[in-house]
Design an enzyme around this catalytic site. Structure first.
Site, PDB file in Angstrom:
ATOM      1  N   ASP A  43      33.119  28.180  34.659  1.00 62.41           N
ATOM      2  CA  ASP A  43      32.273  29.265  35.529  1.00 62.41           C
ATOM      3  C   ASP A  43      30.895  29.086  35.626  1.00 62.41           C
ATOM      4  O   ASP A  43      30.222  29.835  35.969  1.00 62.41           O
ATOM      5  CB  ASP A  43      32.539  30.691  34.998  1.00 62.41           C
ATOM      6  CG  ASP A  43      32.356  30.817  33.692  1.00 62.41           C
ATOM      7  OD1 ASP A  43      32.254  29.660  32.872  1.00 62.41           O
ATOM      8  OD2 ASP A  43      32.810  31.645  33.174  1.00 62.41           O
ATOM      9  N   SER A  44      30.422  27.726  34.832  1.00 63.15           N
ATOM     10  CA  SER A  44      29.035  27.284  35.041  1.00 63.15           C
ATOM     11  C   SER A  44      28.652  27.176  36.544  1.00 63.15           C
ATOM     12  O   SER A  44      27.651  27.086  36.754  1.00 63.15           O
ATOM     13  CB  SER A  44      28.963  26.045  34.178  1.00 63.15           C
ATOM     14  OG  SER A  44      29.799  25.173  34.640  1.00 63.15           O
ATOM     15  N   ASP A  82      38.439  28.014  34.319  1.00 67.07           N
ATOM     16  CA  ASP A  82      38.086  29.145  33.530  1.00 67.07           C
ATOM     17  C   ASP A  82      38.623  30.429  34.356  1.00 67.07           C
ATOM     18  O   ASP A  82      38.132  30.481  35.504  1.00 67.07           O
ATOM     19  CB  ASP A  82      36.368  29.158  33.839  1.00 67.07           C
ATOM     20  CG  ASP A  82      35.811  28.490  32.273  1.00 67.07           C
ATOM     21  OD1 ASP A  82      36.331  28.152  31.509  1.00 67.07           O
ATOM     22  OD2 ASP A  82      34.622  27.951  32.711  1.00 67.07           O
ATOM     23  N   LYS A 110      41.362  28.134  30.973  1.00 69.79           N
ATOM     24  CA  LYS A 110      40.373  28.032  29.670  1.00 69.79           C
ATOM     25  C   LYS A 110      39.805  29.732  29.750  1.00 69.79           C
ATOM     26  O   LYS A 110      39.390  30.358  30.719  1.00 69.79           O
ATOM     27  CB  LYS A 110      39.324  27.272  29.763  1.00 69.79           C
ATOM     28  CG  LYS A 110      38.084  27.186  28.486  1.00 69.79           C
ATOM     29  CD  LYS A 110      37.370  26.189  28.562  1.00 69.79           C
ATOM     30  CE  LYS A 110      36.087  26.036  29.488  1.00 69.79           C
ATOM     31  NZ  LYS A 110      35.000  27.455  29.257  1.00 69.79           N
ATOM     32  N   GLU A 112      37.510  32.293  26.816  1.00 65.38           N
ATOM     33  CA  GLU A 112      36.601  32.434  26.060  1.00 65.38           C
ATOM     34  C   GLU A 112      36.798  33.467  24.881  1.00 65.38           C
ATOM     35  O   GLU A 112      37.246  34.667  25.057  1.00 65.38           O
ATOM     36  CB  GLU A 112      35.147  32.787  26.247  1.00 65.38           C
ATOM     37  CG  GLU A 112      34.669  31.599  27.393  1.00 65.38           C
ATOM     38  CD  GLU A 112      33.044  31.813  27.771  1.00 65.38           C
ATOM     39  OE1 GLU A 112      32.349  32.673  27.640  1.00 65.38           O
ATOM     40  OE2 GLU A 112      32.723  30.968  28.871  1.00 65.38           O
ATOM     41  N   GLU A 179      31.502  24.727  21.786  1.00 64.26           N
ATOM     42  CA  GLU A 179      30.603  24.695  22.351  1.00 64.26           C
ATOM     43  C   GLU A 179      28.978  25.141  21.240  1.00 64.26           C
ATOM     44  O   GLU A 179      29.068  26.011  20.597  1.00 64.26           O
ATOM     45  CB  GLU A 179      30.162  25.426  23.560  1.00 64.26           C
ATOM     46  CG  GLU A 179      28.914  25.294  24.197  1.00 64.26           C
ATOM     47  CD  GLU A 179      28.668  25.858  25.607  1.00 64.26           C
ATOM     48  OE1 GLU A 179      29.764  26.249  26.160  1.00 64.26           O
ATOM     49  OE2 GLU A 179      27.425  25.817  26.057  1.00 64.26           O
TER      50      GLU A 179
END
Ligand code: KIV
Length: 266
Positions: A43-44, A82, A110, A112, A179
């Site tokens: 999602d960057s 993501d 993925k 978070e 990260e």
């Protein structure tokens, strides 16, 4: 083709593996040529493709669109995608949104967070959907952290991250991403869990490495993070090409020459 079994074997054998973010067909093809092991539709893309200040505005439809573009253009890499901000708060929406990304071509979803994700991880695993849990600096929580800062420093925070990692793996997570955490903590997590761990700003001892593609090609808006190396202008990229940069990244991670001490946090 790279599968989760391939990555598990890499971990067992001590073979390092690569991951790069990717959002479109042409770069996906170049990464296939360079034999990049895994690709993350991160999602960057909210920042590097859409021009936002954070990943928060990214939608599930955005993620599905870019996942499909990448998946139809690279048949060799394991494809991670993501789930974006607030798209997995409840189990029903998490399941529906995971289905969209898996049907777009992802192999692994993925998400978070930490131990609060255990129920979701187990539910998805039981429904045939492997998860990768992203711990440490989780960019979707930038407003909780008050900025993009190293996480897990100090005994208490380090222990919490280690406990979270063990909990999500026990719940069925297939992969972890760490990260921006101290290198010693990343090493401890990597040794403590049976599943492959991918690091970004987490030192050299994780099983795999990931970078945002634009960063490793020197396309940085503002100051490059400490953990980034520009493989495009690296003198060992004798072709000075993007494909050469991907190949050099692949070679450097496999031989252990990236990341170096200067790229890690203590
Ligand atoms: O969205 C992304 O690109 C990521 C990587 C930084 C791991 O989550």
């Amino acid at each position: 083709m790279t599968t989760l079994s391939t990555l598990n074997k890499f971990k067992k054998d001590g073979t390092k593996f690569t991951c790069l973010t990717c959002y479109d067909a042409m770069f996906a093809r170049m990464m296939e040529k360079a034999q990049i092991d895994t690709i993350l539709i991160g999602d960057s893309l909210g920042m590097v493709v859409q021009g936002h200040d954070s990943t928060l505005p990214v939608t599930v439809d955005d993620m599905a669109y870019h996942t499909a573009n990448v998946a139809r253009s690279n048949k060799q890499a394991l494809i991670l995608a993501d789930l974006p901000f607030m798209s997995y708060v409840t189990l029903p929406e998490a399941i529906a949104n995971s289905r969209k990304l898996m049907q777009a071509g992802a192999h692994v979803i993925k998400i978070e967070g930490g131990s609060e994700l255990c129920d979701l991880v187990t539910t998805l695993a039981q429904a045939g959907t492997p998860t990768c849990v992203h711990l440490g600096l989780t960019p979707q929580s930038v407003n909780v952290f008050g900025g993009y800062k190293v996480q897990g420093r100090g005994d208490e925070a380090g222990q919490k991250l280690l406990d979270d990692a063990k909990a999500v793996v026990n719940a069925g997570a297939a992969l972890l991403v760490l990260e921006c955490v101290p290198a010693a903590l990343a090493k401890a997590v990597t040794e403590a869990v049976a599943v492959p761990v991918i690091g970004i700003g987490a030192g050299a001892d994780t099983d795999g490495q990931v970078l945002v593609m634009h960063d490793m090609l020197g396309m940085v808006h503002g100051r490059a993070p400490r953990f980034v190396h520009d493989f495009l202008t690296d003198e060992r990229n004798t072709e000075h090409s993007i494909e050469g940069a991907f190949a050099l990244y692949q070679q450097s991670v496999k031989e252990g020459s990236f990341p170096k001490e200067q790229h890690q946090f203590s």
